[in-house]
Every structure is written in structure tokens, then in C-alpha cells.
Scaffold this motif. Structure first.
Motif, PDB file in Angstrom:
ATOM      1  N   ASN A  70     -10.493   1.217  13.144  1.00  0.00           N
ATOM      2  CA  ASN A  70     -10.948   1.858  11.915  1.00  0.00           C
ATOM      3  C   ASN A  70     -10.713   0.977  10.686  1.00  0.00           C
ATOM      4  O   ASN A  70     -11.510   0.998   9.750  1.00  0.00           O
ATOM      5  N   TYR A  85     -15.391   7.038   3.452  1.00  0.00           N
ATOM      6  CA  TYR A  85     -14.454   8.125   3.172  1.00  0.00           C
ATOM      7  C   TYR A  85     -13.887   8.707   4.470  1.00  0.00           C
ATOM      8  O   TYR A  85     -12.680   8.913   4.595  1.00  0.00           O
ATOM      9  N   LYS A  86     -14.748   8.955   5.452  1.00  0.00           N
ATOM     10  CA  LYS A  86     -14.298   9.504   6.740  1.00  0.00           C
ATOM     11  C   LYS A  86     -13.377   8.527   7.457  1.00  0.00           C
ATOM     12  O   LYS A  86     -12.357   8.925   8.028  1.00  0.00           O
ATOM     13  N   THR A  87     -13.738   7.264   7.423  1.00  0.00           N
ATOM     14  CA  THR A  87     -12.913   6.235   8.066  1.00  0.00           C
ATOM     15  C   THR A  87     -11.556   6.126   7.385  1.00  0.00           C
ATOM     16  O   THR A  87     -10.525   6.003   8.048  1.00  0.00           O
ATOM     17  N   ALA A  88     -11.543   6.196   6.058  1.00  0.00           N
ATOM     18  CA  ALA A  88     -10.274   6.144   5.317  1.00  0.00           C
ATOM     19  C   ALA A  88      -9.388   7.336   5.664  1.00  0.00           C
ATOM     20  O   ALA A  88      -8.163   7.193   5.779  1.00  0.00           O
ATOM     21  N   GLU A  89      -9.985   8.501   5.843  1.00  0.00           N
ATOM     22  CA  GLU A  89      -9.209   9.688   6.248  1.00  0.00           C
ATOM     23  C   GLU A  89      -8.612   9.502   7.638  1.00  0.00           C
ATOM     24  O   GLU A  89      -7.458   9.860   7.884  1.00  0.00           O
ATOM     25  N   ILE A  90      -9.389   8.956   8.560  1.00  0.00           N
ATOM     26  CA  ILE A  90      -8.902   8.707   9.926  1.00  0.00           C
ATOM     27  C   ILE A  90      -7.743   7.718   9.890  1.00  0.00           C
ATOM     28  O   ILE A  90      -6.722   7.910  10.557  1.00  0.00           O
ATOM     29  N   GLU A  92      -5.723   7.121   7.426  1.00  0.00           N
ATOM     30  CA  GLU A  92      -4.563   7.783   6.819  1.00  0.00           C
ATOM     31  C   GLU A  92      -3.843   8.686   7.825  1.00  0.00           C
ATOM     32  O   GLU A  92      -2.614   8.694   7.902  1.00  0.00           O
ATOM     33  N   GLU A  93      -4.599   9.431   8.616  1.00  0.00           N
ATOM     34  CA  GLU A  93      -4.002  10.299   9.637  1.00  0.00           C
ATOM     35  C   GLU A  93      -3.274   9.483  10.701  1.00  0.00           C
ATOM     36  O   GLU A  93      -2.160   9.838  11.114  1.00  0.00           O
ATOM     37  N   LYS A  96      -0.057   7.992   9.288  1.00  0.00           N
ATOM     38  CA  LYS A  96       0.990   9.019   9.206  1.00  0.00           C
ATOM     39  C   LYS A  96       1.562   9.314  10.591  1.00  0.00           C
ATOM     40  O   LYS A  96       2.780   9.421  10.763  1.00  0.00           O
TER      41      LYS A  96
END
Length: 143
Positions: A70, A85-90, A92-93, A96
Motif C-alpha cells: 500500500n 485516500y482509501k490507500t492512506a486509510e489502509i 494507517e490501520e 496501528k
């Protein structure tokens, strides 16, 4: 016993180091190198730990590979803003999840790494304990 402890702690430390390396370093081959290090640790863990530790390492290998994939996908210039945006969310998850990996992994490894055999007391310690026990039964305290 000490050799087994050393080999187990080495696998434990290498897994943690590879995860930290994957999160903190940036570059094309970071996730590839991290997954190679984790794969070696997984191979060693199969003979040193129980199945639950090996399975946890496999999950981390998968997460690190997804994280790297990603990151590379995000660095491409030809993706649209929604995909970014979707890739950045993935990312980040996954980041974490990888950061929170250490505590449960430590809990899985601790029963195997913990050295719970008793220490052999020295003769001086044994005599001191026996003398204290003998004095506690005396009618009068001796000087």
C-alpha cells in the motif's frame, strides 16, 4: 536450558526489530527485507515455540507485506484522489495494528521465554537459613 532461552529470545527480538524496521524505514525494499527477516524468524519459531507464536508471526508477515504494498501504491502518481485516500486509510490501520502487535506477541512468547527453574542456593545461604530456623525454635534468644 540457557541455550534454548537464548535462541527463543533471539527470535522474539528479531520479530520486534523487523516490525519496527518496516514501520520506521522508507524505501522500495523495506517491506521486502522486513518480510524476509520475519520469514526466517517464522521458520525458527516453528521449532522453538508453540503453534500460536508461529501463527502470530505469519499474521505479521502478511500485515507487513500489505503495508509495503500500500505504501508503494500510494507513491504512484497516476492514482486518483479517492484511491489515495482509501490507500492512506489502509496504511494507517496497518501501521496501528503493527504498532500494537508487540504486547500480545510478548504475552504469547512469555511462557516460552520465562526461565522459571529454581536457583541453587550456596552452602552459606543454606547454613544461614537453617541457623535462623533453629534459632526461631529456641526458648530464649541466643546471643
Amino acid at each position: 536450558m540457557l541455550d534454548l532461552f537464548d535462541r527463543r529470545i533471539q527470535v522474539y527480538e528479531e520479530v520486534n526489530a523487523a516490525v519496527i524496521y518496516a514501520i520506521t524505514e522508507h524505501g522500495k525494499f523495506v517491506s521486502f527485507n522486513a518480510t524476509r527477516r520475519l520469514s526466517k524468524s517464522w521458520g525458527d519459531s516453528r521449532f522453538l515455540f508453540g503453534k500460536e507464536v508461529s501463527d502470530a508471526i505469519l499474521v505479521v508477515i502478511d500485515d507487513v507485506a500489505k503495508y509495503g504494498h500500500n505504501l508503494r501504491h500510494l507513491e504512484r502518481n497516476n492514482i486518483n484522489p479517492d484511491q489515495k485516500y482509501k490507500t492512506a486509510e489502509i496504511i494507517e490501520e496497518l501501521e496501528k495494528k503493527l504498532e500494537e502487535f508487540r504486547e500480545p506477541f510478548t504475552a504469547l512468547c512469555l511462557p516460552y521465554i520465562h526461565m522459571n527453574q529454581k536457583r541453587v542456593r550456596t552452602p552459606g545461604e543454606w547454613f544461614h537459613d537453617k541457623n535462623s530456623e533453629r534459632l526461631s525454635y529456641a526458648d530464649e534468644k541466643q546471643r
